[in-house]
Motif scaffolding. Structure first.
Motif, PDB file in Angstrom:
ATOM      1  N   GLN A  86       0.965  -1.319  -0.022  1.00 53.76           N
ATOM      2  CA  GLN A  86       0.263  -0.093   0.116  1.00 53.76           C
ATOM      3  C   GLN A  86       1.029   1.113   0.005  1.00 53.76           C
ATOM      4  OE1 GLN A  86      -3.803   0.259   0.279  1.00 53.76           O
ATOM      5  NE2 GLN A  86      -3.057  -1.382  -0.822  1.00 53.76           N
ATOM      6  N   ARG A  87       0.646   2.333  -1.110  1.00 55.54           N
ATOM      7  CA  ARG A  87       1.310   3.334  -0.726  1.00 55.54           C
ATOM      8  C   ARG A  87       0.666   4.831  -0.228  1.00 55.54           C
ATOM      9  NH1 ARG A  87      -1.255   3.996  -5.534  1.00 55.54           N
ATOM     10  NH2 ARG A  87      -1.573   2.110  -5.938  1.00 55.54           N
ATOM     11  N   ASP A  88       1.553   5.146   0.126  1.00 57.12           N
ATOM     12  CA  ASP A  88       0.884   6.143   1.426  1.00 57.12           C
ATOM     13  C   ASP A  88       0.416   7.376   0.482  1.00 57.12           C
ATOM     14  OD1 ASP A  88       0.751   8.200   3.402  1.00 57.12           O
ATOM     15  OD2 ASP A  88       3.431   9.362   2.925  1.00 57.12           O
ATOM     16  N   SER A  89      -1.192   7.115   1.494  1.00 62.44           N
ATOM     17  CA  SER A  89      -1.904   8.380   1.024  1.00 62.44           C
ATOM     18  C   SER A  89      -1.539   9.328   1.186  1.00 62.44           C
ATOM     19  CB  SER A  89      -2.515   7.666   1.835  1.00 62.44           C
ATOM     20  OG  SER A  89      -2.901   8.140   3.269  1.00 62.44           O
ATOM     21  N   ASP A  90      -0.402  10.297   1.865  1.00 61.85           N
ATOM     22  CA  ASP A  90      -0.731  11.226   2.030  1.00 61.85           C
ATOM     23  C   ASP A  90       0.583  12.562   1.129  1.00 61.85           C
ATOM     24  OD1 ASP A  90      -1.671  11.806   4.054  1.00 61.85           O
ATOM     25  OD2 ASP A  90      -0.500  11.058   5.410  1.00 61.85           O
ATOM     26  N   ASP A  91       1.501  11.117   0.128  1.00 66.85           N
ATOM     27  CA  ASP A  91       2.316  11.343  -0.936  1.00 66.85           C
ATOM     28  C   ASP A  91       1.364  11.394  -2.154  1.00 66.85           C
ATOM     29  OD1 ASP A  91       4.102  11.314  -2.766  1.00 66.85           O
ATOM     30  OD2 ASP A  91       5.370  10.196  -1.402  1.00 66.85           O
ATOM     31  N   PHE A  92       1.232  12.745  -3.031  1.00 59.39           N
ATOM     32  CA  PHE A  92      -0.165  12.722  -4.211  1.00 59.39           C
ATOM     33  C   PHE A  92       0.889  12.101  -5.493  1.00 59.39           C
ATOM     34  CE2 PHE A  92      -1.194  15.578  -1.118  1.00 59.39           C
ATOM     35  CZ  PHE A  92      -2.522  16.028  -1.312  1.00 59.39           C
ATOM     36  N   ILE A  93       2.487  12.310  -5.235  1.00 62.11           N
ATOM     37  CA  ILE A  93       3.042  11.876  -6.071  1.00 62.11           C
ATOM     38  C   ILE A  93       3.134  10.141  -6.576  1.00 62.11           C
ATOM     39  CG2 ILE A  93       5.485  11.724  -7.483  1.00 62.11           C
ATOM     40  CD1 ILE A  93       6.872  13.948  -5.301  1.00 62.11           C
ATOM     41  N   LYS A  94       2.901   9.902  -5.694  1.00 64.53           N
ATOM     42  CA  LYS A  94       2.877   7.585  -5.113  1.00 64.53           C
ATOM     43  C   LYS A  94       1.597   7.704  -5.973  1.00 64.53           C
ATOM     44  CE  LYS A  94       6.367   6.998  -2.901  1.00 64.53           C
ATOM     45  NZ  LYS A  94       7.341   5.830  -1.045  1.00 64.53           N
ATOM     46  N   ARG A  95       0.485   8.621  -5.564  1.00 67.08           N
ATOM     47  CA  ARG A  95      -1.374   7.940  -6.108  1.00 67.08           C
ATOM     48  C   ARG A  95      -1.322   7.752  -7.708  1.00 67.08           C
ATOM     49  NH1 ARG A  95      -5.012  12.326  -2.983  1.00 67.08           N
ATOM     50  NH2 ARG A  95      -4.224  12.270  -1.082  1.00 67.08           N
ATOM     51  N   LYS A  96      -2.230   6.760  -7.831  1.00 69.29           N
ATOM     52  CA  LYS A  96      -1.762   6.247  -9.207  1.00 69.29           C
ATOM     53  C   LYS A  96      -3.327   5.949 -10.062  1.00 69.29           C
ATOM     54  CE  LYS A  96       2.076   2.806  -9.211  1.00 69.29           C
ATOM     55  NZ  LYS A  96       1.973   1.489  -9.067  1.00 69.29           N
ATOM     56  N   LYS A  97      -3.877   5.467 -11.137  1.00 62.54           N
ATOM     57  CA  LYS A  97      -4.250   5.784 -11.906  1.00 62.54           C
ATOM     58  C   LYS A  97      -5.312   4.204 -12.378  1.00 62.54           C
ATOM     59  CE  LYS A  97      -4.165  10.515 -12.390  1.00 62.54           C
ATOM     60  NZ  LYS A  97      -3.005  11.040 -11.158  1.00 62.54           N
ATOM     61  N   ASN A 114      -4.387  -3.571  -4.292  1.00 65.45           N
ATOM     62  CA  ASN A 114      -2.917  -2.654  -5.275  1.00 65.45           C
ATOM     63  C   ASN A 114      -3.837  -1.115  -5.345  1.00 65.45           C
ATOM     64  OD1 ASN A 114      -1.277  -4.730  -5.740  1.00 65.45           O
ATOM     65  ND2 ASN A 114      -1.588  -5.093  -8.019  1.00 65.45           N
ATOM     66  N   LEU A 115      -5.084  -0.737  -5.198  1.00 66.16           N
ATOM     67  CA  LEU A 115      -5.698   0.251  -4.863  1.00 66.16           C
ATOM     68  C   LEU A 115      -5.658   1.022  -3.562  1.00 66.16           C
ATOM     69  CD1 LEU A 115      -9.431  -0.496  -5.977  1.00 66.16           C
ATOM     70  CD2 LEU A 115      -7.356   0.928  -7.682  1.00 66.16           C
ATOM     71  N   SER A 116      -4.691   2.012  -3.089  1.00 65.62           N
ATOM     72  CA  SER A 116      -4.565   2.618  -2.628  1.00 65.62           C
ATOM     73  C   SER A 116      -5.340   4.751  -2.289  1.00 65.62           C
ATOM     74  CB  SER A 116      -3.353   3.087  -2.135  1.00 65.62           C
ATOM     75  OG  SER A 116      -2.189   2.377  -2.428  1.00 65.62           O
ATOM     76  N   GLU A 117      -5.453   4.751  -0.930  1.00 63.69           N
ATOM     77  CA  GLU A 117      -6.197   5.335  -0.864  1.00 63.69           C
ATOM     78  C   GLU A 117      -5.559   7.013  -1.511  1.00 63.69           C
ATOM     79  OE1 GLU A 117      -8.865   8.178   2.409  1.00 63.69           O
ATOM     80  OE2 GLU A 117      -7.960   5.284   2.101  1.00 63.69           O
ATOM     81  N   GLY A 118      -6.846   7.259  -2.148  1.00 61.20           N
ATOM     82  CA  GLY A 118      -6.398   8.596  -3.032  1.00 61.20           C
ATOM     83  C   GLY A 118      -6.258   7.966  -4.485  1.00 61.20           C
ATOM     84  N   ASP A 119      -6.109   6.994  -4.609  1.00 63.09           N
ATOM     85  CA  ASP A 119      -6.151   6.293  -6.488  1.00 63.09           C
ATOM     86  C   ASP A 119      -7.915   6.909  -7.024  1.00 63.09           C
ATOM     87  OD1 ASP A 119      -3.357   5.754  -5.960  1.00 63.09           O
ATOM     88  OD2 ASP A 119      -4.567   3.779  -5.604  1.00 63.09           O
ATOM     89  N   LYS A 120      -7.407   7.060  -8.149  1.00 62.77           N
ATOM     90  CA  LYS A 120      -8.051   7.223  -9.163  1.00 62.77           C
ATOM     91  C   LYS A 120      -8.748   6.459  -9.684  1.00 62.77           C
ATOM     92  CE  LYS A 120     -11.391  10.707 -10.589  1.00 62.77           C
ATOM     93  NZ  LYS A 120     -10.838  12.032 -11.593  1.00 62.77           N
ATOM     94  N   VAL A 121     -10.103   5.683  -9.737  1.00 64.87           N
ATOM     95  CA  VAL A 121     -10.507   4.752 -10.963  1.00 64.87           C
ATOM     96  C   VAL A 121     -11.444   4.765 -11.166  1.00 64.87           C
ATOM     97  CG1 VAL A 121     -11.813   2.128 -10.474  1.00 64.87           C
ATOM     98  CG2 VAL A 121     -10.179   2.767  -8.762  1.00 64.87           C
ATOM     99  N   TYR A 122     -11.369   4.674 -12.554  1.00 70.60           N
ATOM    100  CA  TYR A 122     -12.819   5.068 -13.758  1.00 70.60           C
ATOM    101  C   TYR A 122     -12.698   3.458 -14.285  1.00 70.60           C
ATOM    102  CZ  TYR A 122     -10.005   8.996 -14.273  1.00 70.60           C
ATOM    103  OH  TYR A 122      -8.924  10.041 -13.906  1.00 70.60           O
ATOM    104  N   LEU A 123     -14.346   3.293 -13.968  1.00 68.38           N
ATOM    105  CA  LEU A 123     -15.451   2.104 -13.819  1.00 68.38           C
ATOM    106  C   LEU A 123     -16.116   1.720 -15.973  1.00 68.38           C
ATOM    107  CD1 LEU A 123     -17.677   1.552 -11.307  1.00 68.38           C
ATOM    108  CD2 LEU A 123     -15.220   0.978 -11.326  1.00 68.38           C
TER     109      LEU A 123
END
Length: 221
Positions: free
Chosen positions: A77-88, A124-133
């Protein structure tokens, strides 16, 4: 059909079965001869048989691709406070396999996957990730941002066969963005048959802009 089924069909299912698209193909002579033999043997038209062959071929190809997509590598799980690590990510709604799970995903505003070998994608989804259904055969139909912990539920009577995470800032109800439109918008493609696939920032920026535009067109009516 129950009232619930009717509402789900009208609100959450954008499958268009009322229109057709002309398609021209060239067949090798020996295949054309075999097709002629089948039309006479079965007393069916060429166009009917070709359509049925395409349907069956798509189903079998989807099964092969699903098998190849099994057992994803689980990431930390990635650090939710690290915006750079957020994925889509683009997540397939499982419509072709189970329409009810597709509708539940939209109603519950969640990202979900089902059964061993595929449900692990949600890990593999972490807090803050963006998901497109994405609904197979239709297009992108909703988006949201991952929030909260992993939730495990029963699926078809089997414990913990559904993994899901809630989505906030959920957008749904806009006209679906088809794969063809996605290519035109982003000048790129994606693997639309994977359970879940990561998208680039450029792709999601264009998606977000288009979703926002289509949401505004709904509210302006």
């Amino acid at each position: 059909m129950s009232i619930r089924d009717t509402l789900e069909k009208s609100i959450f299912d954008q499958t268009d079965e009322s229109t057709t698209v002309p398609l021209s193909i060239r067949l090798p002579n020996h295949l054309n001869n075999e097709l002629e033999e089948l039309t006479l043997t079965l007393d069916k038209s060429k166009s009917f048989l070709l359509l049925e062959f395409i349907k069956a071929g798509i189903i079998e190809t989807n099964k092969l691709l699903e098998e190849k997509a099994m057992n994803p590598q689980i990431e930390e799980q990635r650090d939710s406070d690290d915006f750079i690590k957020r994925k889509k990510f683009m997540l397939n709604t499982n419509f072709n396999n189970d329409k009810s799970s597709h509708f539940q995903m939209l109603e519950n505003q969640e990202a979900a996957a089902f059964c061993k070998g595929w449900k692990e994608y949600i890990c593999n989804l972490s807090e803050g990730d963006k998901v497109y259904l994405y609904q197979s055969g239709v297009g992108f139909i909703a988006s949201g941002t991952v929030t909260g912990d992993l939730i495990k539920n029963e699926y078809h009577g089997k414990a913990d066969e559904k993994y899901c995470k809630k989505l906030k800032d959920f957008k749904v109800g806009f006209k679906a963005i088809s794969a063809k439109e996605f290519k035109a918008l982003t000048n790129s493609g994606a693997n639309f048959r994977m359970t879940m696939v990561e998208l680039t920032s450029t792709q999601t920026q264009k998606l977000d802009e288009e979703i926002e535009k289509r949401m505004k067109s709904i509210h302006s009516k």
